[in-house]
Design a protein around this motif. Sequence first.
Motif, short mmCIF file in Angstrom:
data_model
loop_
_atom_site.label_atom_id
_atom_site.label_comp_id
_atom_site.label_asym_id
_atom_site.label_seq_id
_atom_site.Cartn_x
_atom_site.Cartn_y
_atom_site.Cartn_z
N LEU A 1 60.69 -25.30 33.64
CA LEU A 1 60.49 -26.36 34.64
C LEU A 1 59.02 -26.60 34.97
O LEU A 1 58.71 -27.39 35.87
CB LEU A 1 61.27 -26.03 35.92
CG LEU A 1 62.79 -25.98 35.78
CD1 LEU A 1 63.44 -25.62 37.12
CD2 LEU A 1 63.33 -27.31 35.27
N ALA A 2 58.12 -25.98 34.24
CA ALA A 2 56.69 -26.14 34.51
C ALA A 2 56.24 -27.59 34.35
O ALA A 2 55.25 -28.01 34.96
CB ALA A 2 55.87 -25.22 33.61
N TRP A 3 56.98 -28.39 33.59
CA TRP A 3 56.64 -29.81 33.42
C TRP A 3 56.67 -30.56 34.76
O TRP A 3 56.07 -31.63 34.88
CB TRP A 3 57.60 -30.47 32.43
CG TRP A 3 59.03 -30.52 32.89
CD1 TRP A 3 60.00 -29.59 32.64
CD2 TRP A 3 59.64 -31.53 33.69
NE1 TRP A 3 61.18 -29.97 33.23
CE2 TRP A 3 61.00 -31.15 33.88
CE3 TRP A 3 59.19 -32.72 34.26
CZ2 TRP A 3 61.89 -31.91 34.64
CZ3 TRP A 3 60.09 -33.48 35.01
CH2 TRP A 3 61.41 -33.08 35.19
N LEU A 4 57.32 -29.99 35.76
CA LEU A 4 57.34 -30.62 37.07
C LEU A 4 55.95 -30.67 37.70
O LEU A 4 55.71 -31.46 38.61
CB LEU A 4 58.33 -29.92 38.00
CG LEU A 4 59.79 -30.18 37.65
CD1 LEU A 4 60.71 -29.21 38.38
CD2 LEU A 4 60.18 -31.62 37.94
N GLY A 5 55.03 -29.86 37.18
CA GLY A 5 53.64 -29.95 37.62
C GLY A 5 53.07 -31.32 37.30
O GLY A 5 52.35 -31.91 38.11
N LEU A 6 53.38 -31.85 36.13
CA LEU A 6 52.92 -33.18 35.76
C LEU A 6 53.55 -34.24 36.67
O LEU A 6 52.86 -35.16 37.13
CB LEU A 6 53.25 -33.48 34.29
CG LEU A 6 52.87 -34.87 33.79
CD1 LEU A 6 51.37 -35.10 33.93
CD2 LEU A 6 53.31 -35.04 32.35
N ALA A 7 54.82 -34.09 36.95
CA ALA A 7 55.49 -35.03 37.86
C ALA A 7 54.84 -35.00 39.24
O ALA A 7 54.60 -36.05 39.85
CB ALA A 7 56.98 -34.70 37.96
N ASP A 8 54.54 -33.81 39.73
CA ASP A 8 53.89 -33.68 41.04
C ASP A 8 52.52 -34.34 41.03
O ASP A 8 52.15 -35.03 41.98
CB ASP A 8 53.78 -32.21 41.43
CG ASP A 8 53.27 -32.02 42.85
OD1 ASP A 8 53.50 -32.89 43.72
OD2 ASP A 8 52.63 -30.98 43.11
N ALA A 9 51.77 -34.14 39.95
CA ALA A 9 50.43 -34.75 39.86
C ALA A 9 50.52 -36.28 39.90
O ALA A 9 49.75 -36.93 40.60
CB ALA A 9 49.74 -34.30 38.57
N VAL A 10 51.47 -36.83 39.17
CA VAL A 10 51.63 -38.29 39.14
C VAL A 10 52.02 -38.82 40.52
O VAL A 10 51.42 -39.77 41.03
CB VAL A 10 52.66 -38.71 38.07
CG1 VAL A 10 53.02 -40.18 38.19
CG2 VAL A 10 52.12 -38.41 36.67
N VAL A 11 53.01 -38.19 41.14
CA VAL A 11 53.45 -38.63 42.47
C VAL A 11 52.31 -38.49 43.48
O VAL A 11 52.05 -39.40 44.27
CB VAL A 11 54.71 -37.85 42.92
CG1 VAL A 11 55.02 -38.13 44.40
CG2 VAL A 11 55.89 -38.21 42.04
N HIS A 12 51.61 -37.36 43.44
CA HIS A 12 50.52 -37.15 44.38
C HIS A 12 49.43 -38.21 44.19
O HIS A 12 48.92 -38.77 45.17
CB HIS A 12 49.92 -35.75 44.24
CG HIS A 12 49.04 -35.39 45.39
ND1 HIS A 12 49.51 -34.70 46.48
CD2 HIS A 12 47.75 -35.68 45.65
CE1 HIS A 12 48.52 -34.58 47.36
NE2 HIS A 12 47.45 -35.16 46.87
N GLY A 13 49.09 -38.47 42.96
CA GLY A 13 48.06 -39.47 42.68
C GLY A 13 48.46 -40.86 43.16
O GLY A 13 47.64 -41.59 43.74
N ILE A 14 49.71 -41.23 42.94
CA ILE A 14 50.18 -42.55 43.38
C ILE A 14 50.12 -42.65 44.91
O ILE A 14 49.64 -43.64 45.46
CB ILE A 14 51.61 -42.83 42.85
CG1 ILE A 14 51.57 -43.06 41.34
CG2 ILE A 14 52.24 -44.02 43.58
CD1 ILE A 14 52.94 -43.08 40.68
N LEU A 15 50.60 -41.62 45.59
CA LEU A 15 50.58 -41.64 47.06
C LEU A 15 49.16 -41.74 47.60
O LEU A 15 48.88 -42.51 48.52
CB LEU A 15 51.29 -40.41 47.62
CG LEU A 15 52.80 -40.34 47.40
CD1 LEU A 15 53.35 -39.01 47.89
CD2 LEU A 15 53.51 -41.50 48.07
N ASP A 16 48.25 -40.95 47.03
CA ASP A 16 46.86 -41.00 47.49
C ASP A 16 46.22 -42.35 47.22
O ASP A 16 45.46 -42.86 48.04
CB ASP A 16 46.04 -39.87 46.85
CG ASP A 16 46.17 -38.55 47.57
OD1 ASP A 16 47.05 -38.44 48.45
OD2 ASP A 16 45.41 -37.63 47.26
N ARG A 17 46.53 -42.93 46.06
CA ARG A 17 45.95 -44.24 45.75
C ARG A 17 46.48 -45.32 46.69
O ARG A 17 45.72 -46.16 47.17
CB ARG A 17 46.25 -44.61 44.29
CG ARG A 17 45.56 -45.88 43.86
CD ARG A 17 44.05 -45.73 43.89
NE ARG A 17 43.42 -47.01 43.65
CZ ARG A 17 42.24 -47.36 44.11
NH1 ARG A 17 41.52 -46.51 44.79
NH2 ARG A 17 41.74 -48.54 43.84
#
Length: 135
Positions: free
Chosen positions: A72-88
């Motif tokens: 499930l380590a791929w969820l790190g990429l999902a978290d990065a994408v979601v975090h980046g979208i929210l911050d933007r």
Amino acid sequence: MIDIPEQISTLWIAAASAAFLAKHFLADFLLQTDWMAAGKERPRGWLPPLAAHAGVHGALTAALFLAVSPPLAWLGLADAVVHGILDRLKSIANRHLQVTPRQTGFWWLFGADQTLHHLTHLGLAVLLAAAGSAV
């Protein structure tokens, strides 16, 4: 497919939630450099600092999953994408509304941003706890 059982250990839920709270504090405050914080807010040239900041979040999330459930380590990429979208989105809203820390609107946006990050982490914590409970 991620299997979430009907019952998850209370200890795992508490530990996973605490781990994601600590991860968020580390990545959003202690490990976010001035370059990341100021750069991601710029109208131009924002992508590299935002990607670096979101990448820290993703790396720490991946590390949590690697420790409990490596597949499930791929969820790190999902978290990065979601975090980046929210911050933007928060950055765009701040600029559009032209709010500063001296205005209530700034803090409403900051609070909404942090709440959405924590809701993301709550979902990730449930997945981490489910994986840990299955072990």
